[in-house]
Design a protein around this motif. Sequence first.
Motif, PDB file in Angstrom:
ATOM      1  N   CYS A  48       0.842  -1.165  -0.050  1.00 45.39           N
ATOM      2  CA  CYS A  48       0.030   0.080   0.065  1.00 45.39           C
ATOM      3  C   CYS A  48       0.815   1.100   0.029  1.00 45.39           C
ATOM      4  CB  CYS A  48      -0.783  -0.106   1.307  1.00 45.39           C
ATOM      5  SG  CYS A  48      -1.937  -1.541   1.598  1.00 45.39           S
ATOM      6  N   CYS A  51       1.831   3.761  -3.164  1.00 44.23           N
ATOM      7  CA  CYS A  51       0.802   4.724  -3.765  1.00 44.23           C
ATOM      8  C   CYS A  51       0.339   5.675  -2.589  1.00 44.23           C
ATOM      9  CB  CYS A  51      -0.388   4.261  -4.266  1.00 44.23           C
ATOM     10  SG  CYS A  51      -0.471   3.029  -5.782  1.00 44.23           S
ATOM     11  N   HIS A  52       0.324   5.197  -1.105  1.00 41.88           N
ATOM     12  CA  HIS A  52      -0.127   5.933  -0.219  1.00 41.88           C
ATOM     13  C   HIS A  52       0.947   6.426   0.809  1.00 41.88           C
ATOM     14  CE1 HIS A  52      -4.459   5.484  -0.724  1.00 41.88           C
ATOM     15  NE2 HIS A  52      -3.974   3.958  -1.281  1.00 41.88           N
ATOM     16  N   LEU A  65      -2.882   8.373   4.203  1.00 42.10           N
ATOM     17  CA  LEU A  65      -3.747   7.830   5.038  1.00 42.10           C
ATOM     18  C   LEU A  65      -3.718   7.749   6.474  1.00 42.10           C
ATOM     19  CD1 LEU A  65      -4.348   4.684   2.694  1.00 42.10           C
ATOM     20  CD2 LEU A  65      -5.665   6.621   2.613  1.00 42.10           C
ATOM     21  N   ARG A  73     -13.749  13.281   7.920  1.00 45.98           N
ATOM     22  CA  ARG A  73     -13.810  13.248   6.467  1.00 45.98           C
ATOM     23  C   ARG A  73     -13.908  11.750   6.085  1.00 45.98           C
ATOM     24  NH1 ARG A  73     -11.730  12.442   1.607  1.00 45.98           N
ATOM     25  NH2 ARG A  73      -9.832  11.695   2.684  1.00 45.98           N
ATOM     26  N   TYR A  78     -16.120   4.480   5.831  1.00 45.84           N
ATOM     27  CA  TYR A  78     -15.643   5.021   4.673  1.00 45.84           C
ATOM     28  C   TYR A  78     -14.474   4.360   4.149  1.00 45.84           C
ATOM     29  CZ  TYR A  78     -13.271   7.814   1.176  1.00 45.84           C
ATOM     30  OH  TYR A  78     -12.702   8.166   0.055  1.00 45.84           O
ATOM     31  N   MET A  82     -13.925   1.620   0.730  1.00 45.39           N
ATOM     32  CA  MET A  82     -12.820   1.701   0.013  1.00 45.39           C
ATOM     33  C   MET A  82     -12.095   0.436  -0.107  1.00 45.39           C
ATOM     34  SD  MET A  82     -11.620   3.675  -2.306  1.00 45.39           S
ATOM     35  CE  MET A  82     -11.591   5.389  -2.291  1.00 45.39           C
ATOM     36  N   LEU A  83     -11.802  -0.280   1.149  1.00 44.86           N
ATOM     37  CA  LEU A  83     -11.114  -1.465   1.123  1.00 44.86           C
ATOM     38  C   LEU A  83     -11.843  -2.621   0.362  1.00 44.86           C
ATOM     39  CD1 LEU A  83      -9.520  -1.351   4.816  1.00 44.86           C
ATOM     40  CD2 LEU A  83      -8.349  -0.848   2.527  1.00 44.86           C
ATOM     41  N   GLY A  87     -11.573   1.866  -5.800  1.00 44.24           N
ATOM     42  CA  GLY A  87     -11.957   3.223  -6.044  1.00 44.24           C
ATOM     43  C   GLY A  87     -11.750   3.293  -7.634  1.00 44.24           C
ATOM     44  N   ALA A  88     -12.088   4.621  -8.277  1.00 43.58           N
ATOM     45  CA  ALA A  88     -11.666   4.677  -9.541  1.00 43.58           C
ATOM     46  C   ALA A  88     -10.246   4.290 -10.009  1.00 43.58           C
ATOM     47  CB  ALA A  88     -11.863   6.210  -9.972  1.00 43.58           C
ATOM     48  N   ARG A  89      -9.282   4.613  -9.073  1.00 40.50           N
ATOM     49  CA  ARG A  89      -7.916   4.150  -9.393  1.00 40.50           C
ATOM     50  C   ARG A  89      -7.333   3.471  -8.262  1.00 40.50           C
ATOM     51  NH1 ARG A  89      -4.627   9.214  -9.611  1.00 40.50           N
ATOM     52  NH2 ARG A  89      -6.097  10.064  -8.070  1.00 40.50           N
ATOM     53  N   MET A  90      -8.158   3.334  -7.262  1.00 42.64           N
ATOM     54  CA  MET A  90      -7.625   2.436  -6.028  1.00 42.64           C
ATOM     55  C   MET A  90      -7.850   0.886  -6.332  1.00 42.64           C
ATOM     56  SD  MET A  90      -7.131   1.667  -2.758  1.00 42.64           S
ATOM     57  CE  MET A  90      -7.474   0.470  -1.595  1.00 42.64           C
ATOM     58  N   PHE A  95     -10.325  -7.963  -0.283  1.00 43.85           N
ATOM     59  CA  PHE A  95     -10.065  -8.216   1.014  1.00 43.85           C
ATOM     60  C   PHE A  95     -11.518  -8.889   1.634  1.00 43.85           C
ATOM     61  CE2 PHE A  95      -7.217  -4.629   1.022  1.00 43.85           C
ATOM     62  CZ  PHE A  95      -6.096  -5.734   1.115  1.00 43.85           C
TER      63      PHE A  95
HETATM   64  C1  HEC Z   1      -1.948   1.443  -7.413  1.00 46.16           C
HETATM   65  C2  HEC Z   1      -1.917   2.523  -6.178  1.00 46.16           C
HETATM   66  C3  HEC Z   1      -2.761   2.194  -4.906  1.00 46.16           C
HETATM   67  C4  HEC Z   1      -2.508   1.160  -4.159  1.00 46.16           C
HETATM   68  C5  HEC Z   1      -1.393   0.011  -4.223  1.00 46.16           C
HETATM   69  C6  HEC Z   1      -3.158   1.278  -3.118  1.00 46.16           C
HETATM   70  N1  HEC Z   1      -4.274   2.248  -3.225  1.00 46.16           N
HETATM   71 FE1  HEC Z   1      -5.572   2.963  -1.925  1.00 46.16          FE
HETATM   72  N2  HEC Z   1      -6.045   4.512  -3.211  1.00 46.16           N
HETATM   73  C7  HEC Z   1      -5.254   4.655  -4.321  1.00 46.16           C
HETATM   74  C8  HEC Z   1      -5.861   5.971  -4.986  1.00 46.16           C
HETATM   75  C9  HEC Z   1      -5.490   6.742  -6.273  1.00 46.16           C
HETATM   76  C10 HEC Z   1      -6.826   6.301  -4.120  1.00 46.16           C
HETATM   77  C11 HEC Z   1      -8.003   7.662  -4.184  1.00 46.16           C
HETATM   78  C12 HEC Z   1      -9.147   7.304  -4.830  1.00 46.16           C
HETATM   79  C13 HEC Z   1      -9.270   6.721  -6.167  1.00 46.16           C
HETATM   80  O1  HEC Z   1      -8.876   7.441  -6.985  1.00 46.16           O
HETATM   81  O2  HEC Z   1      -9.596   5.527  -6.438  1.00 46.16           O
HETATM   82  C14 HEC Z   1      -6.977   5.483  -3.132  1.00 46.16           C
HETATM   83  C15 HEC Z   1      -7.769   5.795  -1.836  1.00 46.16           C
HETATM   84  C16 HEC Z   1      -7.605   4.807  -0.745  1.00 46.16           C
HETATM   85  C17 HEC Z   1      -8.439   5.130   0.418  1.00 46.16           C
HETATM   86  C18 HEC Z   1      -9.420   6.281   0.652  1.00 46.16           C
HETATM   87  C19 HEC Z   1      -8.607   7.317   1.113  1.00 46.16           C
HETATM   88  C20 HEC Z   1      -9.159   8.753   1.065  1.00 46.16           C
HETATM   89  O3  HEC Z   1      -8.907   9.674   1.685  1.00 46.16           O
HETATM   90  O4  HEC Z   1     -10.360   8.781   0.299  1.00 46.16           O
HETATM   91  C21 HEC Z   1      -8.111   4.272   1.497  1.00 46.16           C
HETATM   92  C22 HEC Z   1      -8.756   3.911   2.828  1.00 46.16           C
HETATM   93  C23 HEC Z   1      -7.029   3.260   0.603  1.00 46.16           C
HETATM   94  N3  HEC Z   1      -6.787   3.532  -0.632  1.00 46.16           N
HETATM   95  C24 HEC Z   1      -6.182   2.290   1.265  1.00 46.16           C
HETATM   96  C25 HEC Z   1      -5.386   1.355   0.639  1.00 46.16           C
HETATM   97  C26 HEC Z   1      -4.676   0.348   1.171  1.00 46.16           C
HETATM   98  C27 HEC Z   1      -5.074  -0.244   2.703  1.00 46.16           C
HETATM   99  C28 HEC Z   1      -3.922  -0.274   0.168  1.00 46.16           C
HETATM  100  C29 HEC Z   1      -3.126  -1.440   0.591  1.00 46.16           C
HETATM  101  C30 HEC Z   1      -3.874  -2.620   0.678  1.00 46.16           C
HETATM  102  C31 HEC Z   1      -3.873   0.495  -0.765  1.00 46.16           C
HETATM  103  N4  HEC Z   1      -4.869   1.614  -0.447  1.00 46.16           N
HETATM  104  C32 HEC Z   1      -3.414   0.144  -2.057  1.00 46.16           C
HETATM  105  C33 HEC Z   1      -4.358   4.043  -4.900  1.00 46.16           C
HETATM  106  C34 HEC Z   1      -3.858   2.807  -4.372  1.00 46.16           C
END
Ligand code: HEC
Length: 119
Positions: A48, A51-52, A65, A73, A78, A82-83, A87-90, A95
Amino acid sequence: MKKIAVIISLLSFYAGYSSWVYTYGTSCSIAMTEEAKQGKLLWQINNCQSCHQLYGLGGYMGPDLTLVTTTKRGGEKYTRGMLLNGGARMPNFHFTGGEADAIIAYLSYVGNTAITITK
Ligand code: HEC
């Protein structure tokens, strides 16, 4: 002789200051639960951090995060959504509910141990 005294006192100040800097404030009174440890493992296995950011460190494709579960927020509901769905790019990591709970426990630990002025 005077030079040696100056060097010795500078070295001892340096040693004392270094040991103070490296030991002060490194202990944390909030213990990580077993569930949060499981969540940390899932965080690491799924990379994670690529990207975060947590505590401001990490990748920049997704948002920081650190406070996602502890501020209005975001919040646990929420974060769970998302988990479980992505999301659109997440990415959707598919899980289970238990795994999502563990990650939320870890992110809550992070949020509660963060020092911030925006809480
Ligand atoms: C390839 C890149 C990528 C990876 C790897 C990734 N994420 Fe994300 N995540 C994003 C993006 C980009 C967003 C913003 C929402 C969107 O555009 O979908 C996001 C949004 C989120 C959010 C919501 C945060 C907010 O403030 O809106 C959470 C919670 C989250 N991710 C958790 C995780 C966790 C936990 C993992 C690992 C298991 C993970 N992400 C792995 C790209 C990634």
